[in-house]
Write an enzyme that holds these catalytic residues in place. Structure first.
Site, PDB file in Angstrom:
ATOM      1  N   GLY A  56      -0.864   6.091  -2.796  1.00 32.08           N
ATOM      2  CA  GLY A  56      -1.359   7.444  -2.566  1.00 32.08           C
ATOM      3  C   GLY A  56      -0.583   8.191  -1.493  1.00 32.08           C
ATOM      4  CD  GLU A  82      -3.372   4.027   3.167  1.00 30.87           C
ATOM      5  OE1 GLU A  82      -4.087   4.511   2.295  1.00 30.87           O
ATOM      6  OE2 GLU A  82      -2.386   3.312   2.906  1.00 30.87           O
ATOM      7  CE  LYS A 119      -3.405   0.231   2.766  1.00 29.10           C
ATOM      8  NZ  LYS A 119      -4.065   0.973   1.655  1.00 29.10           N
TER       9      LYS A 119
END
Ligand code: 5RP
Length: 220
Positions: free
Chosen positions: A97, A103, A94
């Protein structure tokens, strides 16, 4: 179905994992945005949400969804987020972005991690997508050298500063045979805030958008 339609389908599907009366953790990115838009339709059923980025905070608030500080909650029943890659063990890359650190923090507080992804994100082996690493700015040179020594090719994400005021190195060509071990190893480099491997806290389930509908995957 287009990729956008697949993202919308999994965003809607994740609504069934939201627990009435409880705050929900919300990820970042175009797939997470589809979840936020679906969440708006049931916002009266929840007190609000915890956001994993400023962009997500803004989108939640634009729908009139109350955003809580993570320090106001002890636990979250569910965290819903996208991924750049996910494997059969539900481990992920991940941070495409750039929101990987927040996160990972919100995911750590959640009892269940629901990954929502279109079918292109499911891979046999992690690592084709460059691994994002969030770095304290003064440590960029040191961390670049250490990641290169590990066999990677770090590239500074130009023109991008994280919500935490840090920079991102995108690392190509890493051999990710043991994702949990590599996650720990990279996080031990002084100056690294965290890296985009989500292996130690993998997803519990993945709602995968396919041409045949939304498939529910668990670790195999
Ligand atoms: C942001 C992320 C996203 O979840 C990931 O980049 C996937 O994004 P998208 O849903 O737009 O493909 O980790 O930091």
């Amino acid at each position: 179905m287009t990729q956008d339609e697949l993202k919308q389908a999994v965003g809607r599907a994740a609504i069934s994992y939201v627990v009435d009366g409880e705050i929900v953790g919300v990820g970042t990115g175009s797939t997470a945005n589809c979840f936020i838009d679906a969440l708006a339709a049931i916002k009266e059923r929840i007190p609000g949400a915890v956001a994993s980025s400023e962009a997500t905070r803004q989108r939640l608030e634009s729908h009139g969804i109350t955003v809580f500080d993570l320090n106001e909650v002890e636990t979250l029943s569910v965290y819903v987020d996208g991924a750049d890659e996910i494997n059969a063990a539900m481990q992920m890359i991940k941070g495409g972005g750039g929101a990987l650190t927040r996160e990972k923090i919100v995911a750590a507080v959640a009892r269940q991690f629901v990954c929502i992804a279109d079918a292109s994100k499911l891979v046999p082996v992690l690592g084709h997508f460059p691994l994002p690493v969030e770095v304290i700015p003064m440590a960029l040179g040191h961390v670049t050298r250490e990641l290169t020594a590990l066999g990677g090719q770090p590239v500074l994400r130009t023109g991008f500063v994280t919500d935490n005021g840090n920079r991102i190195l995108d690392v190509r060509n890493l051999r990710i045979a043991d994702a949990a071990a590599l996650e720990t190893r990279i996080n031990q480099i002084v100056g690294v805030v965290t890296n985009g491997l989500f292996a130690r806290r993998a997803a519990d389930i993945c709602l995968l958008g396919t041409a045949d509908g939304v498939r529910t995957l668990t670790a195999s």
